[in-house]
Design a protein around this motif. Structure first.
Motif, mmCIF file in Angstrom:
data_model
loop_
_atom_site.group_PDB
_atom_site.id
_atom_site.type_symbol
_atom_site.label_atom_id
_atom_site.label_comp_id
_atom_site.label_asym_id
_atom_site.label_seq_id
_atom_site.Cartn_x
_atom_site.Cartn_y
_atom_site.Cartn_z
ATOM 1 N N ARG A 1 -39.652 4.502 4.910
ATOM 2 C CA ARG A 1 -39.002 5.571 4.131
ATOM 3 C C ARG A 1 -38.392 6.616 5.068
ATOM 4 O O ARG A 1 -37.268 7.075 4.857
ATOM 5 N N ILE A 2 -39.101 6.963 6.120
ATOM 6 C CA ILE A 2 -38.588 7.953 7.074
ATOM 7 C C ILE A 2 -37.322 7.428 7.743
ATOM 8 O O ILE A 2 -36.350 8.177 7.929
ATOM 9 N N ILE A 3 -37.310 6.169 8.098
ATOM 10 C CA ILE A 3 -36.109 5.600 8.719
ATOM 11 C C ILE A 3 -34.935 5.684 7.748
ATOM 12 O O ILE A 3 -33.812 6.002 8.153
ATOM 13 N N GLY A 4 -35.186 5.454 6.471
ATOM 14 C CA GLY A 4 -34.135 5.609 5.463
ATOM 15 C C GLY A 4 -33.598 7.033 5.428
ATOM 16 O O GLY A 4 -32.379 7.248 5.356
ATOM 17 N N VAL A 5 -34.487 8.011 5.497
ATOM 18 C CA VAL A 5 -34.071 9.421 5.523
ATOM 19 C C VAL A 5 -33.247 9.688 6.783
ATOM 20 O O VAL A 5 -32.195 10.340 6.731
ATOM 21 N N CYS A 6 -33.704 9.174 7.919
ATOM 22 C CA CYS A 6 -32.971 9.364 9.182
ATOM 23 C C CYS A 6 -31.559 8.790 9.085
ATOM 24 O O CYS A 6 -30.595 9.405 9.549
ATOM 25 N N ARG A 7 -31.432 7.629 8.486
ATOM 26 C CA ARG A 7 -30.111 6.999 8.349
ATOM 27 C C ARG A 7 -29.206 7.803 7.429
ATOM 28 O O ARG A 7 -28.022 7.968 7.720
#
Length: 177
Positions: free
Chosen positions: A112-118
């Motif tokens: 989920r954090i990687i999605g936010v970063c993207r």
């Protein structure tokens, strides 16, 4: 006039919030592993206790890695509140099932954090989180292999199973380093 604190960091608020939530998750995981270690110790499962003491310390380090990253980037890192965790388990198998469930939840959070970063085009934080992706691959693998031992070793040989837990490594996996 822009908020001066926001000028000190390129980390967007949504990423900062997600990372602080992850710090809390890592610290709660550390606390849960400590409870698992204590249960194993109380039940004479020394090798499993050692495994979970090590896991507890590792989770704390994971949280601190993110904490330091936020501080180094000029963002706000919050000391998380860690709620009380369960101290009792029905069996050693239940302990390892709980550990695997916990690791899967952490993996979901990292993704989920990687999605936010993207979404925020935060490539630096995404790069940091790639380390956690690899770490989670290892954590889930080890938890699954430990659970596999319960199907391979008869229940009346709990001592042997306890001893075998300490020898499970990620290097056995094709993705190992």
């Amino acid at each position: 006039m822009k908020d001066l604190a926001r000028l000190r960091t390129s980390i967007k608020e949504s990423v900062e919030l997600a990372l602080n939530q992850q710090i809390q998750m890592e610290m709660v995981s550390s606390s849960k592993y400590l409870a698992m270690a204590g249960w194993c110790d109380r039940n004479g499962l020394d090798h499993s206790a050692g495994f979970f003491y090590k896991q507890s310390e590792e989770e704390r380090k994971h949280g601190m890695k993110i904490f330091h990253y936020l501080c180094d980037q000029g963002a706000m890192a919050f000391s998380p509140e860690v709620p009380a965790v369960g101290q009792e388990f029905d069996s050693l198998r239940a302990v390892f099932e709980t550990a695997l469930e916990q690791e899967i939840a952490v993996t979901d959070s990292i993704n989920r954090i990687i999605g936010v970063c993207r979404r925020e085009s935060d490539y630096a934080t995404e790069e940091l989180m790639k380390w956690y992706v690899r770490e989670q691959m290892e954590e889930e693998y080890i938890a699954r292999r430990c659970l596999d031992l319960f199907d391979q070793i008869p229940a009346d040989q709990l001592y042997y199973l306890d001893k075998k837990v300490s020898s499970v490594t990620y290097e056995d996996n094709v993705f190992g380093e």
